[in-house]
Design a protein around this motif. Structure first.
Motif, mmCIF file in Angstrom:
data_model
loop_
_atom_site.group_PDB
_atom_site.id
_atom_site.type_symbol
_atom_site.label_atom_id
_atom_site.label_comp_id
_atom_site.label_asym_id
_atom_site.label_seq_id
_atom_site.Cartn_x
_atom_site.Cartn_y
_atom_site.Cartn_z
ATOM 1 N N PRO A 78 0.802 -1.228 0.000
ATOM 2 C CA PRO A 78 0.000 0.000 0.000
ATOM 3 C C PRO A 78 0.836 1.279 0.000
ATOM 4 O O PRO A 78 0.507 2.245 -0.708
ATOM 5 C CB PRO A 78 -0.820 -0.119 1.297
ATOM 6 C CG PRO A 78 -0.878 -1.571 1.582
ATOM 7 C CD PRO A 78 0.423 -2.126 1.107
ATOM 8 N N ARG A 83 -0.446 8.694 10.080
ATOM 9 C CA ARG A 83 -1.650 8.432 9.285
ATOM 10 C C ARG A 83 -2.416 9.720 9.003
ATOM 11 O O ARG A 83 -2.781 10.005 7.852
ATOM 12 C CB ARG A 83 -2.538 7.420 10.004
ATOM 13 C CG ARG A 83 -3.868 7.163 9.316
ATOM 14 C CD ARG A 83 -4.702 6.154 10.108
ATOM 15 N NE ARG A 83 -6.020 6.027 9.528
ATOM 16 C CZ ARG A 83 -6.290 5.286 8.464
ATOM 17 N NH1 ARG A 83 -5.340 4.608 7.879
ATOM 18 N NH2 ARG A 83 -7.522 5.209 7.995
ATOM 19 N N VAL A 120 -7.882 6.906 -1.026
ATOM 20 C CA VAL A 120 -8.634 5.712 -0.619
ATOM 21 C C VAL A 120 -7.695 4.664 -0.020
ATOM 22 O O VAL A 120 -8.000 4.060 1.015
ATOM 23 C CB VAL A 120 -9.406 5.129 -1.820
ATOM 24 C CG1 VAL A 120 -10.002 3.761 -1.468
ATOM 25 C CG2 VAL A 120 -10.509 6.079 -2.256
ATOM 26 N N VAL A 121 -6.543 4.453 -0.640
ATOM 27 C CA VAL A 121 -5.591 3.459 -0.138
ATOM 28 C C VAL A 121 -5.081 3.858 1.247
ATOM 29 O O VAL A 121 -4.990 3.018 2.152
ATOM 30 C CB VAL A 121 -4.410 3.291 -1.114
ATOM 31 C CG1 VAL A 121 -3.337 2.380 -0.513
ATOM 32 C CG2 VAL A 121 -4.891 2.724 -2.438
ATOM 33 N N ILE A 171 -6.551 5.692 3.502
ATOM 34 C CA ILE A 171 -7.631 5.572 4.479
ATOM 35 C C ILE A 171 -7.909 4.115 4.827
ATOM 36 O O ILE A 171 -8.139 3.770 5.993
ATOM 37 C CB ILE A 171 -8.910 6.253 3.946
ATOM 38 C CG1 ILE A 171 -8.702 7.776 3.882
ATOM 39 C CG2 ILE A 171 -10.113 5.930 4.829
ATOM 40 C CD1 ILE A 171 -9.834 8.525 3.231
ATOM 41 N N THR A 172 -7.851 3.230 3.820
ATOM 42 C CA THR A 172 -8.188 1.826 4.077
ATOM 43 C C THR A 172 -7.034 1.019 4.663
ATOM 44 O O THR A 172 -7.265 -0.041 5.249
ATOM 45 C CB THR A 172 -8.654 1.149 2.763
ATOM 46 O OG1 THR A 172 -7.647 1.312 1.760
ATOM 47 C CG2 THR A 172 -9.955 1.777 2.271
ATOM 48 N N ALA A 173 -5.804 1.492 4.524
ATOM 49 C CA ALA A 173 -4.647 0.752 5.059
ATOM 50 C C ALA A 173 -4.464 1.078 6.538
ATOM 51 O O ALA A 173 -3.430 1.579 6.973
ATOM 52 C CB ALA A 173 -3.387 1.096 4.265
ATOM 53 N N ARG A 174 -5.473 0.739 7.328
ATOM 54 C CA ARG A 174 -5.502 1.110 8.740
ATOM 55 C C ARG A 174 -4.657 0.193 9.614
ATOM 56 O O ARG A 174 -4.123 0.619 10.633
ATOM 57 C CB ARG A 174 -6.952 1.084 9.263
ATOM 58 C CG ARG A 174 -7.897 2.030 8.557
ATOM 59 C CD ARG A 174 -9.332 1.837 9.042
ATOM 60 N NE ARG A 174 -9.425 2.110 10.457
ATOM 61 C CZ ARG A 174 -9.681 3.313 10.973
ATOM 62 N NH1 ARG A 174 -9.821 4.347 10.161
ATOM 63 N NH2 ARG A 174 -9.759 3.483 12.270
ATOM 64 N N THR A 193 -3.300 3.120 12.447
ATOM 65 C CA THR A 193 -3.892 4.118 13.347
ATOM 66 C C THR A 193 -3.086 4.279 14.626
ATOM 67 O O THR A 193 -3.190 5.303 15.282
ATOM 68 C CB THR A 193 -5.330 3.707 13.714
ATOM 69 O OG1 THR A 193 -5.307 2.374 14.249
ATOM 70 C CG2 THR A 193 -6.225 3.733 12.484
#
Length: 425
Positions: A223, A282, A386-387, A389-392, A398
């Motif tokens: 990612p 992040r 998007v990547v 945000i979704t690669a949490r 986080t």
């Protein structure tokens, strides 16, 4: 994982009052400055270089492209081949490569020789870029590692906002050859500076090395690399042709001022990122993507307003300045034991995206004209956001602090401990 009571502390990282080794970090920042300026300096000296080497302007422009190709082609194999080298020796070798390449560029009167020198400079850049973030991080206590990388990476906006204009003025006042010889002299001074002040660290042991391609399977690496590719592609399309875009909207005579504003806000961005990256990687990465996207949107829909164009450039600089630090820190965290290989992949993709962005921008210019640049950047940045945000869980987690704090272990040979949380192997 070792318990807190059993952890060893790196005495080089735990300096008095846990302060950063500023003299050594500034040496790394100067190395970054030299790599960035060596790559972009021909852009400001193109007409004179073209005339002396008796080639077309487009052919001379490939001196920037061949530099990026040299980096993209060799960063991965050379990083793997030199993984066991002591870090200081490798850094000195890379910077000596710049001294050689810039000297040959300055004295060459033969276009193919000049292009060979530019390729060698790109090879040296691949070596340097793959190790510099980890080197800076390795010199700092855990909670100051992000700031250490930010200081080292400050050489990028300084080179773009001040170095290129200064080199151009020097070339116009004296000669383009003089500008490259000054780069050589600066590199020679830097070699002495590194020798005297930068600490040395061992390379990676063979048993600890991960095959380069297997690094892609490490959670979080892919990612970060994807976001890097999209970020740099979007930025390069817009930045490479910013003079053309500004000329189209009636600000062609203000290109230097626009780039200065961009460079100053990039420096501010680096300072902000360095101060907060340890706990907010992040959030800062999401903010970076949003700022550049908003800037692109403003340039796309309100290019008729000089005030809004400058406002967009400010947002662009704030979003872009800290991006190298954010992405290199993220890939170093994700890579873990394979951090050097992950950094080399990032360097390869970064330069491939620069070459691809310049080529894509040229096609857009011919097919759709300058207004297409900000729209293209905006479209590219949406999937990158998007990547992120979704690669949490991995990549842009986080809770990064839990990944990087108190993870220094003593190696089997009993030598100075090394960190398992960063690209410092």
């Amino acid at each position: 994982m070792a318990t807190r009571s059993s952890l060893s502390v790196d005495p080089r990282a735990e300096t008095k009052g846990q302060k950063l080794p500023m003299v050594a970090l500034l040496a790394l920042a100067t190395a970054v400055f030299i790599t960035s300026l060596t790559e972009t300096l021909p852009a400001g000296l193109l007409p004179a270089m073209r005339a002396d080497l008796m080639v077309s302007e487009s052919a001379m422009g490939q001196s920037v492209t061949v530099y990026a190709i040299g980096t993209a082609l060799t960063a991965l194999p050379l990083t793997a081949a030199t993984a066991g080298w002591r870090r200081k020796r490798l850094l000195l070798t890379a910077m000596a490569g710049f001294a050689l390449a810039n000297t040959v560029t300055a004295v060459s009167t033969y276009y193919p020789l000049t292009m060979m020198a530019r390729f060698v400079a790109g090879v040296a850049a691949g070596l340097a870029w793959a190790m510099l973030p980890g080197y800076a991080r390795r010199m700092a206590p855990v909670h100051l590692q992000g700031k250490a990388i930010a200081i080292a990476m400050a050489g990028i906006p300084i080179a773009l906002s001040l170095g290129v204009p200064a080199g151009t003025l020097l070339g116009e006042a004296l000669s383009w050859q003089t500008a490259f010889l000054v780069m050589t002299m600066l590199t020679v001074v830097l070699l002495a500076w590194i020798t005297a002040t930068v600490p040395d660290y061992p390379g990676q042991r063979p048993e600890n090395r991960t095959p380069t391609l297997r690094t892609l399977g490490v959670p979080g690496v892919a990612p970060v690399l994807l976001v890097t590719l999209i970020f740099v592609l979007a930025h390069t399309i817009l930045y490479t042709y910013i003079a053309t875009f500004l000329d189209r909207v009636g600000l062609g005579d203000s290109t230097g001022l626009v780039l200065l504003v961009f460079g100053v806000t990039c420096l501010l961005s680096i300072w902000i990122v360095g101060a907060h990256i340890h706990r907010r990687l992040r959030v800062l990465t999401i903010a970076s993507a949003l700022l550049i996207a908003v800037a692109a949107a403003v340039l796309a829909v309100r290019a008729d307003s000089p005030a809004l164009i400058y406002a967009a450039v400010v947002l662009w600089g704030l979003g872009w300045g800290g991006a190298p630090t954010l992405l290199q820190t993220a890939v170093g965290d994700a890579g873990g034991e394979s951090a050097d290989a992950a950094q080399a992949m990032l360097v390869t993709l970064w330069n491939a995206a620069m070459a691809g962005g310049a080529a894509a921008g040229g096609l857009l210019l011919d097919l759709l004209g300058p207004p297409s640049f900000p729209w293209s950047a905006l479209v590219l940045l949406m999937p990158a956001l998007v990547v992120v945000i979704t690669a949490r869980a991995h990549g842009f987690p986080t809770r990064r602090a839990a990944m990087t704090t108190d993870r220094r272990l003593t190696p089997p040979d009993g030598n100075t401990p090394i960190s398992t949380s960063a690209s410092d192997r």
